[in-house]
Design an enzyme around this catalytic site. Sequence first.
Site, PDB file in Angstrom:
ATOM      1  N   ASN A 158      -4.908   6.778  -1.980  1.00  0.00           N
ATOM      2  CA  ASN A 158      -4.158   7.453  -0.919  1.00  0.00           C
ATOM      3  C   ASN A 158      -3.628   8.812  -1.359  1.00  0.00           C
ATOM      4  O   ASN A 158      -3.364   9.684  -0.524  1.00  0.00           O
ATOM      5  CB  ASN A 158      -3.017   6.564  -0.427  1.00  0.00           C
ATOM      6  CG  ASN A 158      -3.527   5.396   0.395  1.00  0.00           C
ATOM      7  OD1 ASN A 158      -4.599   5.466   0.987  1.00  0.00           O
ATOM      8  ND2 ASN A 158      -2.785   4.299   0.409  1.00  0.00           N
TER       9      ASN A 158
ATOM     10  N   SER B  64       0.817  -1.213   0.000  1.00  0.00           N
ATOM     11  CA  SER B  64       0.000   0.000   0.000  1.00  0.00           C
ATOM     12  C   SER B  64       0.850   1.262   0.000  1.00  0.00           C
ATOM     13  O   SER B  64       0.315   2.360  -0.165  1.00  0.00           O
ATOM     14  CB  SER B  64      -0.920   0.016   1.230  1.00  0.00           C
ATOM     15  OG  SER B  64      -0.152  -0.005   2.420  1.00  0.00           O
TER      16      SER B  64
END
Length: 652
Positions: free
Chosen positions: A194, A122
């Site tokens: 993100n 991530s």
Amino acid sequence: MSLDSIDRVAVLGAGNMGHGITEVTAMAGYDVTMRDIKDEFVDDGYESIAWSLEKLEEKELIDESADDVLSRIDTTTDLETAVSDADLVIEAAPENLDLKHDIFTDLEEFCDGDTLLATNTSSLPISDIAEVVDTSERVLGLHFFNPPVKMDLVEVIYGNDTSDEAAEAGYEWVESIAKTPIYVRKDVRGFVVNTIVGPFGGEPAFMVSEGEADIRQADATMSHERGYPMGPFELADLTGIDVGYHVRKEGGSPIPSITEEKVEAEELGQKTGKGFYDYEDGDGADYQPDDAGGFDWLRVEARMINRAAFLVGEDVAKPEEVDTGVQLGLGFPEGICRRADKIGLDEVLEKLETLYEETGSDRFEPHPYLEELVEDGKTGEDAGEGFYEYDADDGGFDSYHNINVELADGVLEVELDRPSRMNALSEDLLSEVDDLFSSVDTDEVRCATIEGAGDRAFSAGADVSGFSSANPTDLMDVSQAFETVNEFPRPVLAKIDGFCLGGGLELALACDLRVATDRSEFGAPEINLGLIPGAGGTQRLTRILGETRAKELVFRGTHIDAERAEEWGLINRAVDREAFDDTVEEFVSDLAGGPPIALKIAKQVMNEGQDASIDAALAMESQGFGLLTSTEDVLEGTMAFAEDREPEFEGK
């Protein structure tokens, strides 16, 4: 390399992400091996999968038994055993580059040369992970969101060397496990989701640090006025304040002082009992709608929009992909590019330019793509083009963003398309429903159906956050869409699978017929919010169920299951999911093949007759009968009956 060549999958890691990915892979019918470095890790992960599958089976959310799914899962602690015959390997190890290098070095030795190698990282660049692999063109990112079983989104990420063939195979595989993929075409830090969420949490923290806002004010405004599922500080407490802190530190980004203070004090959020809110001695995230107001939300959204301009302008992702990402990955009420076009890109640019001039901070510097759009007059919806193109005069259905529409063979199929919010009815969605049913050419329509996207809900209610900042008088017209559906001159069928609550129930009640799966639930929970149904629910429930049962639903605010709903007459049929499509098709076939004029008059007489005296209602019925006797459809129906054949009504 293609989806056709993927039969067996290996998942490396049995933690929350690893066992979640393993579970959804097995649920999709693939054989999968889950591997971790210790037996206890593997056992814990397997037990978590078994528990989850048992719950899904109890709720009828899977089409086979938990045992059948588990039979497709093998476990091991030996890496070579796990991956030697795998067609796709998904690494879900901790976020440590050296560790991932060790794993991918071994993968190149143990796997066939055409095995697809993916990482669930991530935060680490895909290219950095792939640099130890000689065949780096087959390495890509498959970024699942936590928990994978519930979260629909997967980012399919290119590294610098990732081939189109590998990315496309990964994309197709994600679709095959019933998840929604989006491409991330360049290996940028934060990928898509993100990249957008960074300013959502970061900018309010700067504003509080600088004394320009307080925490509850920021959370209340962003949640209750702007419609986000939770405020930025509540979100930080949920995910861990240290997580955002380390992401900023590793990326070389400035860190708000309030964030540094919380990390230094080890007040990291819910996991430590205290963060921006107190979860041990206090009431947690206790902000209320009254706390909203006076907070500069445009400053926050302008920064998110600027990041979206970066993603689109640098060819990282298309506007549709950015918007899908934030809706499914973050639960945003609408895509950030759509929201930008509504606000006006010129207003966004002006905000950023002012802040950049006042502060000199790089985080406010407008991206060239945003400047280019404004310079070209592409400032959003009002201008006809922004991130998207808008053509209100094309006569088609492409202009709708919250509903999906198809018209084929006389059947108008409408899908409420907000699955990340369980198809909650926003003001925009209701406006589109109203516009569609008001403007569609009814000569082309024999009947209509309405259903919800996803597999969780028809609609779980009204999107209360979308109406919370409106004046009471502004809400008096929100029921127009329901009335438009109710008065539509063709039969409308509600296809209900899952939750049908509040405003969702009121929309279903506005339809003429209702068919539901036996796992569906119905209710009018508005009373629990200090409200009452406001779009016809109190009146239509009373007419359909009678006073006693209607008052039970409204006064108690509880749910009833599909079996009871059918018993009470709230729905026409309750069937198991396997029979649902066939049952709906039987209804639709009868409606679409029926006489359009007679169905129109029957609906009108039955609807209007409810509010008339019996004498007046009977008079309306007689008049309708008399009018129909002169139609060609009656002649066709009579001849077909005499000739023992199916009639072919043309609506004449």
